[in-house]
Each structure stands twice: as C-alpha cells, then as structure tokens.
Design an enzyme around this catalytic site. Sequence first.
Site, PDB file in Angstrom:
ATOM      1  N   SER A 128       0.913  -1.043   0.174  1.00 28.32           N
ATOM      2  CA  SER A 128      -0.098   0.034   0.094  1.00 28.32           C
ATOM      3  C   SER A 128       1.051   1.303   0.023  1.00 28.32           C
ATOM      4  O   SER A 128       1.800   1.458   0.727  1.00 28.32           O
ATOM      5  CB  SER A 128      -0.807   0.144   1.163  1.00 28.32           C
ATOM      6  OG  SER A 128      -1.688   1.304   1.282  1.00 28.32           O
ATOM      7  N   LYS A 149      -3.069  -3.699  -9.561  1.00 30.16           N
ATOM      8  CA  LYS A 149      -2.330  -2.545  -8.892  1.00 30.16           C
ATOM      9  C   LYS A 149      -3.549  -1.512  -9.188  1.00 30.16           C
ATOM     10  O   LYS A 149      -4.125  -1.138 -10.168  1.00 30.16           O
ATOM     11  CB  LYS A 149      -1.029  -2.039  -9.581  1.00 30.16           C
ATOM     12  CG  LYS A 149      -0.347  -0.679  -9.148  1.00 30.16           C
ATOM     13  CD  LYS A 149       0.800  -0.572  -9.623  1.00 30.16           C
ATOM     14  CE  LYS A 149       1.458   0.684  -9.350  1.00 30.16           C
ATOM     15  NZ  LYS A 149       2.695   0.690 -10.127  1.00 30.16           N
ATOM     16  N   ASP A 282      14.553   3.246 -12.055  1.00 30.15           N
ATOM     17  CA  ASP A 282      14.752   3.197 -10.530  1.00 30.15           C
ATOM     18  C   ASP A 282      14.864   1.765 -10.097  1.00 30.15           C
ATOM     19  O   ASP A 282      14.058   1.080  -9.469  1.00 30.15           O
ATOM     20  CB  ASP A 282      13.469   3.758  -9.780  1.00 30.15           C
ATOM     21  CG  ASP A 282      13.686   4.193  -8.372  1.00 30.15           C
ATOM     22  OD1 ASP A 282      14.813   4.130  -8.092  1.00 30.15           O
ATOM     23  OD2 ASP A 282      12.743   4.087  -7.640  1.00 30.15           O
TER      24      ASP A 282
END
Length: 550
Positions: A128, A149, A282
């Site tokens: 979350s 998602k 990332d």
Amino acid sequence: MKTLSNISRISEIGMILAKYGFGDILLRMDLPIKNLGGKISSAIDPDINIFKRIRMAIETLGPTFIKLGQVLSMRPDLLPTPLINELSKLQDNVEPLHFDVIEAILEEEFDMPLDSRFAEFDPEPVASASLSQVHRAVLYGLDVPVAVKVRRPGIVGIIETDLDILAMVARQGHDNIDALKVYDLPGMVKSNRQTLLREIDFSREARYIQVAHSRVGRDENIYIPSVYPEHSTEKVLVSEYISGMKISLDMALSDACRKTLAKAGVKSAVIQILDQGFYHADPHPGNLLVTRDNRLCLLDWGMVGRLSSEERDHLLLLIQAVADRDTRRLVDLLLDITTVTSEKINRSFLEKDLMDLMDVYLAISLKEIRVKNMLVDFVQVLKDHDLRLPADLSMVIKALITVEGSARMLLPELDVMSEAEPHIRDLAAGRYSVGHMWQRLRSNLSSFWALQRHLPGSLSAIVKQVENGNLAIQFKHRNLDTFQKVLESSFNRLTLGIVLGAMIIGSSMIITTGVRPWLFGYPALGMIGYLIAAVIGLWLVIIIIRRQNY
C-alpha cells in the site's frame, strides 16, 4: 482565482514548512500565507541538519511531494549530494484503503461485478502506497495469480492541485530569493509535472512493461513480469504476480547464484542504457526480486528512461574520451551536451579539473573504483563550472548509481567496473561496424537530400526579404521578467487609482443632481458608485499593506 481556491492547501503547506524550520523562507516569499512563518515555531530538534528536515517535511506534505522528491533524487547535477542521499530515503507506505473502496473502483472500471472477472481476489493488500495499492488475485481462465494495482481515488486531483501550488511557490522563491535562482525551481517543477502525471497512468505503465518484456527480458537471467493489457486501464494495472525473495545481504542464496545475478544485473543495465535506449530508471532493491528459478525480476516499470541514438553515441564518446585520457575531446563533448548556466566558462580550468579527476580514478585498478564516488565527483566538477546535464543523462547517472548499490546488495565484493567494461567495449566497437556506419550514412544522405530540396527556396525567400527591406532582426532581452512585472503592477495600480478617483467624482456629481431612484435618501446610482469605489479602494490598500509596498 486558482490561488484563492487552493488557499486552504497553501496554508497547510505553509504550516508544515514552518513546523520543520522553514518559516524564514515563507517570510521572504510573496505568498498569501507568508506570515505563518512568524506565528508557528519549529518543534524540530535544531541539531537535525537541513537536508534531513527537507526530507521529513516532504514526507509530511504527502504523495505529490514524495513522488517529486523521488524524481529529484535522480538529479545529482542539480541538487547537493547530501540532499540527494536524503531524498533517496523517501518512503510512501500508508494505511491501505478499505476493500469496499477498491471493489467499487474495480467494478466501475470493468463495468461488472468483481467476482465476474476474478475467480479469486485477496481483500488484504500486498502493498500500500500513497498513489496505489496492490492485491493478489486470479483471473477467470488463468491458473496463475496476478497482481492488481489500483490507483487511489481522487489522487489525480490532489497531485494537480499540489503541482499548481508548487509552481506558484517555485516562481515566488525564484523571484524573491537569490540563492534559489541557480536551481531554476520553476523549470524544475514544469519539467517534472509530466513525469509525475505519467507515473499514475497505469495504461502507460502497461505499455512500458510490454516494451521491457520484448527487449530486456531476452536475457535468460533477467525476468520481466507479463502484463494483461486487456484487463488494465488508466486506474488499474493487472500483471503477473511474482513470488520471490527481496534483494538483501542475508538472503538464502549460494555465492555462485549471487555472482551470476549480480553480473546479469550490471550487464542488463549497460545494454538497456547504451544499446536499447530504454531502461528501468529506478532499479533499487525494493523493485528487484529473485524468482524461485533464481532469475532477477525487475518490478515497477512506472518510471523509465529513454535515450535517443544520438544521446547513446554521446555517452559512448564520453567514455572513450575518458579511456583515452583525451581531456580536450572530453571538454568539447561536455560543452556540446550540457547547458552553461553562467555567462562565461573557463575552458582551461575545466580541462585541468577533469584531468585531475581522471588521474585520481585511472591511477587505480577497476576493482577499486566505486561507480557512485566517480559519478558524484564528475557531477561536482560540472557544478563547479556551472554546467548542467540534460535531465535524461542525469537520470542515467542516478540509475547507474542505483544499479551499483543493488548489485553490491547481491555481491558486496563485486567488481562493477570490470563487469561493465567488456560490454561497453563491445557496444563502442559496434559503432564502427559496417551496418552501423551504413545506417548513419543513409540517415545523413536523407537529411542532406531534404536540405537541398528546401535550401534554394529558403535562400530565395531571405533574398526577397532583403530586397524589399523587410528583413528584421529580433532581440530577446533576458533577466527582465521581474522588472517587467514591477512595471506592469505599478501601471495597473496607477490605472486603478485613476478609475477609482473618476468613480468617486462621478458618484458625487450624480448625488448633487437628485436623480431618482433613491437609496437611503440619496440617488441610488451615486450610492452604488460610492460602494464600488469603497470596495476597490479597500482591496487596493490591503494589497499594498500586505506586500509592504508603502
């Protein structure tokens, strides 16, 4: 009007900044809540350094600021290294939404009951965050679990509101605080606005995963989850559920397996950046899993980087210039791809600083070189000489630093430079292959053919302009924006004062005529004129006092 509609959020931001010791900045900005800085005292320990306080304030400010901070952590060319380190720690784990809310979003998106699309759906989220949360489920017709998602409701409006406020604050900070001008805050917010809004568009992330699956996933040691675009929307992303181990130093893997995965990660990063021009921006340990069949899985493709063929060639040329110790060529390349933020660059000093940097790192073995230290020192040299890298290349630097950190989580003694060197050498040699040179030749011939078709007409048009005396040269003034705003504000107030005086005189003349209808025993038109003049006059006085322009 936009500022007035956001005044509550602006005040909340001001209170948070003041709480973390940034009230003095509010006082120096021309904001409607600047006085909050003097009313709220900071409860933060004064021994906590400014960079940590910035990170704490960002975490309190919410999802927009957290995401912006995470994006800015990829700009070591703009921000100080201690701040980059703090921004890299930003976390956005929040309380999960109730399952009823998630169910309502999914049923609205798919226009059918939840149990009509999913054979199983775990109401407890796997993860979350401030923008979304993830649930484990099973689609009808599939025997494998999927990760669903779901974007949080209303988050787009929150982000757009915060970005509007950030744009205003950045503009005021840039105009009123000289020390902040070097960072070009308005440009920073503007360039990152699109990045943030793209990241919350899950249909775009689904396309990114498909691209990554076809390109990056070809390495047998790298795994990219499958995506189900027919079940994905702008608010919902359905992809393959991957169960595996998070990257850590104490994970139960053999040394041979750790070494294989670490090498595969470095190789994949180099090929993604320098060969494919499409890479995971990332790749921190939280976005990496080791699958049950011992492959390295890259998760979360919401943030990717892209490099054009020309940008990849520039990177390879930079690396080749460093390897050849050709500082003159290196300076030429850097001046070609960077933006000079000062009026004049001292080429000789820049070349000597680069020479010193190369002497430091080329004097030691590849095994002793730390990519992070080398890139940070390189960026610092650029900063010292007022050179700014393009955002895309800055993202590459951050990605490479993150790759090294993740690889060393798998294998602390990994020689990253030695692992990357043969792949870089092969890619550089490929630039001189017959196929690559023929491709560039065709591209240049195509550009030349287009030029020769349009050049005569363009030259003829210029000659006609000269013959007719219509050729004009335009000059663009720089750094006059603030002066222009002051002049406009002064003339606006002067005009408003003249209009105000005219209204008072006109209303007085109407009152003396005794024209009906009456209001409070006086001509109504004159009284209304007085009332409008009083409101405008009071508003003008408040503005002058608030901005202390008296």
